[in-house]
Every structure is written in C-alpha cells, then in structure tokens.
Design a protein around this motif. Structure first.
Motif, mmCIF file in Angstrom:
data_model
loop_
_atom_site.group_PDB
_atom_site.id
_atom_site.type_symbol
_atom_site.label_atom_id
_atom_site.label_comp_id
_atom_site.label_asym_id
_atom_site.label_seq_id
_atom_site.Cartn_x
_atom_site.Cartn_y
_atom_site.Cartn_z
ATOM 1 N N LEU A 69 0.848 -1.187 0.000
ATOM 2 C CA LEU A 69 0.000 0.000 0.000
ATOM 3 C C LEU A 69 0.886 1.240 0.000
ATOM 4 C CD1 LEU A 69 -2.629 -1.159 2.650
ATOM 5 C CD2 LEU A 69 -2.676 -1.466 0.168
ATOM 6 N N GLY A 70 0.498 2.240 -0.781
ATOM 7 C CA GLY A 70 1.305 3.443 -0.929
ATOM 8 C C GLY A 70 0.834 4.579 -0.043
ATOM 9 N N PHE A 71 1.808 5.342 0.490
ATOM 10 C CA PHE A 71 1.513 6.516 1.316
ATOM 11 C C PHE A 71 2.443 7.653 0.902
ATOM 12 C CE2 PHE A 71 -0.037 2.967 3.716
ATOM 13 C CZ PHE A 71 -1.197 3.435 4.327
ATOM 14 N N VAL B 145 7.796 12.793 1.187
ATOM 15 C CA VAL B 145 8.064 11.461 1.730
ATOM 16 C C VAL B 145 7.033 10.515 1.123
ATOM 17 C CG1 VAL B 145 8.168 10.010 3.781
ATOM 18 C CG2 VAL B 145 8.945 12.378 3.901
ATOM 19 N N SER B 146 7.496 9.493 0.443
ATOM 20 C CA SER B 146 6.588 8.497 -0.128
ATOM 21 C C SER B 146 7.099 7.114 0.254
ATOM 22 C CB SER B 146 6.513 8.633 -1.649
ATOM 23 O OG SER B 146 7.796 8.526 -2.236
ATOM 24 N N CYS B 147 6.176 6.177 0.445
ATOM 25 C CA CYS B 147 6.599 4.862 0.883
ATOM 26 C C CYS B 147 5.542 3.817 0.548
ATOM 27 C CB CYS B 147 6.875 4.847 2.393
ATOM 28 S SG CYS B 147 5.423 5.183 3.402
ATOM 29 N N VAL C 196 2.027 4.330 9.816
ATOM 30 C CA VAL C 196 3.165 4.326 8.896
ATOM 31 C C VAL C 196 4.201 5.359 9.312
ATOM 32 C CG1 VAL C 196 3.878 4.862 6.535
ATOM 33 C CG2 VAL C 196 1.889 3.415 6.927
ATOM 34 N N GLY C 197 3.755 6.583 9.598
ATOM 35 C CA GLY C 197 4.684 7.626 10.012
ATOM 36 C C GLY C 197 5.434 7.261 11.282
ATOM 37 N N GLY D 125 -0.275 19.546 4.923
ATOM 38 C CA GLY D 125 -1.399 18.829 4.357
ATOM 39 C C GLY D 125 -1.460 17.411 4.897
ATOM 40 N N PRO D 126 -2.522 16.691 4.601
ATOM 41 C CA PRO D 126 -2.702 15.345 5.156
ATOM 42 C C PRO D 126 -1.848 14.311 4.442
ATOM 43 C CG PRO D 126 -4.507 15.857 3.679
ATOM 44 C CD PRO D 126 -3.682 17.109 3.773
ATOM 45 N N TRP D 127 -1.615 13.196 5.120
ATOM 46 C CA TRP D 127 -1.055 12.017 4.465
ATOM 47 C C TRP D 127 -2.064 11.512 3.435
ATOM 48 C CZ3 TRP D 127 3.486 9.137 4.801
ATOM 49 C CH2 TRP D 127 4.392 9.526 5.796
#
Length: 416
Positions: free
Chosen positions: A192-194, A230-232, A260-261, A282-284
C-alpha cells in the motif's frame, strides 16, 4: 443522453501519461478529448522525482521552462537510510542534453499535472473535467466512451464521446467497469502506498535517499517551494499489525497514515533526523495496492499508457518518467497510423515493442531491489553491500533508467 461528440482520440486520465499523450497528439493536429475524474490541482501518492533524461521531452511538450522555474533543487546524490545506517553516493548525471539539465529534480504532482493538462488544453485538446468514463463500447470501426460527471448518480445524463482511438491512462490502482481497468483482489502481501509533504526538514537539498524499514521501503526528496516529499510502500499485513499494536499502546484508534509515520520514525534514523523539526504540510495520502509488472500495451482495441500499461516498484523512483515517456511513445506510433483497424493494430504492436525496449530493464531491476529490501534479512544484506560498495547506489540509479534518453526526440514530427 447528450449529443455524441466525435474526436480522433479519447484519453481517459489527465495525469502525466494521459496528458503527455494527448498533448503530443493535439500538437500533431489530432482532435483529442481528455476525460479526467478529479479537479486540478490535486495531490497524488507519488515520489515526484523526474530524471534529467526527461527534460528534453518536457521541452518538446512545451512545459520545460515552467518545470525548471517551479521544481526543487538538483538531486546530485543518492542515499540509503536503513536502521541506524546512512550512506551516500553520487547520482549519475544525464548522458545528453543541455548542461543545465545534468541532474533530475522533483516537482509536486499538484503543479506538474496542472502544467501538463493546461498545455494539452492550449494545444487544442478538449478537456472533460471532472468527469468519469463509465463504459467503453465498440462503435463501428471505432469506440464509444460513455462519461458522467464525477460524483454523479447512476441515472444522471451521460455524454457519449466517439473516436477510433481510445487511450487508457487511468492508472492501475482503482478498479472499475472499463475493460482496461484491473481487477482488485486484496492480499496480505499487497504493498500500500503513502505520501506526505513536510516543510522545514533537515534533509540535504541535493540528496534523495532510499528508506528501508521492516515490511516496506520509501524515499525522500526536496521538491518545490521548500516542500519535502516522503513516499513509501508497506505490506498490508505489516500495516495491520502496526495499527493494532499502536492502538493497544495508546488506547484508541490509530489511522493507517499515523501508523506508517510512526513506524518510519521508530525504525529509520536518517528519516527521523530529517523530520525531527519538520512540519506536516497537508494530510497524508494513501493509495494502492501497487501492481508491479508488464501488461498489454494494446488490448481489446484500447491503448494503455502509464501504470496501467506497466508498473515498476516505486523503489527506483521512475514512475513519472515512465508515465511521460509511455505517452510520448504511443503518440509517436499513432502518428504513423495509416488508418483503419489494421493500422491501429500495427501501431499497437510497435508501441508494445518500444515500451518493452525502453522500460523492461528498469521494471526488472526495481523488482530485484524491492525483493531484496522486503525479503527476510534483505535490508541487512542491502545495507552491507552498500556500506562496502557505496557506488552500488550509483549503479542502481543508472540501471533504473535515470540516464536513459527518450528515443525519437531528434526525429519526431512534433512541432518544437
């Protein structure tokens, strides 16, 4: 039912892949319709880095100067943040193009996508936004695409767009009724991407590190206007366990993004140091699951570009590059179509071959790197290799396509 509208091509999706294809075709004189479900500007789950090898293409598409004016600093170093380890190595520069474009930079999707869609509109493309394609049907020698306003009800009045060419650029993450959309089956191993933006980070402006942490991987890069992206990706089963344990510890509900954070900060010192004084802007955002792999570029009379044509693990930060370049490749092949179904099928075969020639190596390289990062003991092995041979990072960046130029620019019929 509204009166049908006829075009030479209908592009479903206004992101980098769809907009680049539509813009290139419109500048060839094609009558192009773009169907985009969201209102721009909008943020997307994306690493936001664009390799310098794409900048000649951005120039040809007419947004190069605007991109340079908006994008973040040049990324001259690639790094690895894993556990308590931080390692850096030089980023390979572009092999050709202007000296000012020797290194890649990052630009938020809220800005990049708007630049591209506005350019396509200025080139003559007709944009239907916010609208969603809800059906594609055969229509004689062409296709009919039924669209409705986004958020509308099933019985709302629809518009029919007709064209011999339909381009699917809607991505691979969202299922739907179109024959080009992928089915969605939830698996424990899904990634899953964040993504989030931060300000006031301490990440060096010229460094793009790969982050590895238990159950996933990610990246950080300084983008436009002081925003650090930041992407993960993280495995679905790992995320579920993290949320459960953190909720038990705190005695209340914990969001996926919060888990996740917290996980990244707790397990990756380099990320923790970079974000220690940073503020969330802004939001995740969340999306996925990602579906890495190579798919048909032309199937059932529909051309595919971007993620729906093929997707690499985002561990190599080449998603936007592949989207832009696939849209360009398709426009190049469609520009050679003599007409009729046979001509389109021949263009589809040429496009698939060109796509594989340009992208298959980076897709396979990304899979190998991701397997290592996600496998048992893989992150430790990767860390050991890179610690002893830091230039492995430079080699990995080269294998991922960051120095591979876009074919056809020198001989293209597109107006400069």
């Amino acid at each position: 039912m509204k009166r049908p509208s006829t075009h030479d091509a209908i592009v479903i999706g206004g992101g980098p892949a769809g907009a680049s294809a539509a813009l290139a075709l419109a500048r060839r004189g094609w009558a192009v319709a773009i169907v985009e479900k969201n209102v721009f500007p909008r943020r997307k789950v994306c690493g936001e880095y664009i390799s310098a090898s794409n900048l000649a293409l951005l120039d040809r598409l007419g947004i190069g100067d605007a991109w340079r004016a908006e994008a973040g600093p040049e990324i001259r170093r690639v790094g690895l943040f894993s556990g308590d380890t931080t390692i850096e190595a030089p980023m390979p520069g572009a092999r050709s193009g202007p000296a000012r474009d020797g290194f890649g930079r990052a630009l938020g999707r809220d800005i990049l996508d708007t630049l591209l869609l506005d350019a396509a509109c200025s080139a003559g493309a007709e944009v239907f936004q916010p609208c969603r394609a809800v059906a594609i049907e055969r229509d004689g020698d062409g296709q009919a695409v039924r669209i409705q306003p986004t958020g509308g009800k099933a019985g709302d009045e629809a518009t029919i767009l007709r064209a011999p060419v339909v381009v699917a650029a809607h991505g691979s993450w969202e299922p739907g009724p179109l024959p080009s959309q992928l089915g969605k089956v939830n698996r424990h191993s899904d990634l899953l991407g964040f993504k989030a933006h931060f300000t006031n980070s301490s990440l060096p402006s010229d460094l793009m590190p790969l982050l590895t942490f238990p159950g996933g991987y990610g990246g950080m890069v300084l983008a436009d206007h002081g925003r650090m992206s930041v992407s993960c990706c993280i495995r679905r089963d790992r995320l579920a366990r993290l949320r459960g344990s953190l909720a038990a510890e705190r005695g209340g509900h914990v969001s996926a993004a919060e888990a996740v954070g917290h996980h990244i900060m707790a397990t990756c010192r380099g990320a923790r140091d970079a974000l220690e004084q940073a503020r969330l802007d802004g939001p995740w955002l969340a999306a996925g699951p990602i579906r890495p792999g190579i798919r048909a570029g032309y199937e059932k009379g529909i051309f595919r570009v971007g993620n729906v044509a093929g997707e690499s693990h985002p561990i190599i930060a080449e998603g936007i590059s592949m989207a832009l370049q696939s849209g360009w490749l398709l426009a190049e092949e469609l520009g050679r179509v003599a007409g009729g179904k046979a001509g389109r099928e021949a263009a589809g075969r040429r496009y698939e071959a060109a796509w594989r020639g340009l992208f298959s190596t980076r897709v396979l390289a990304a899979e190998a790197i991701a397997r290592m990062a996600l496998g048992p003991g893989g992150a430790a092995l990767m860390e050991a290799v890179v610690r002893n041979f830091p230039r492995t990072l430079t080699l990995g960046a080269r294998l991922s396509g960051k120095t591979k130029t876009v074919p056809g620019l020198a001989v293209s019929g597109l107006a400069r």
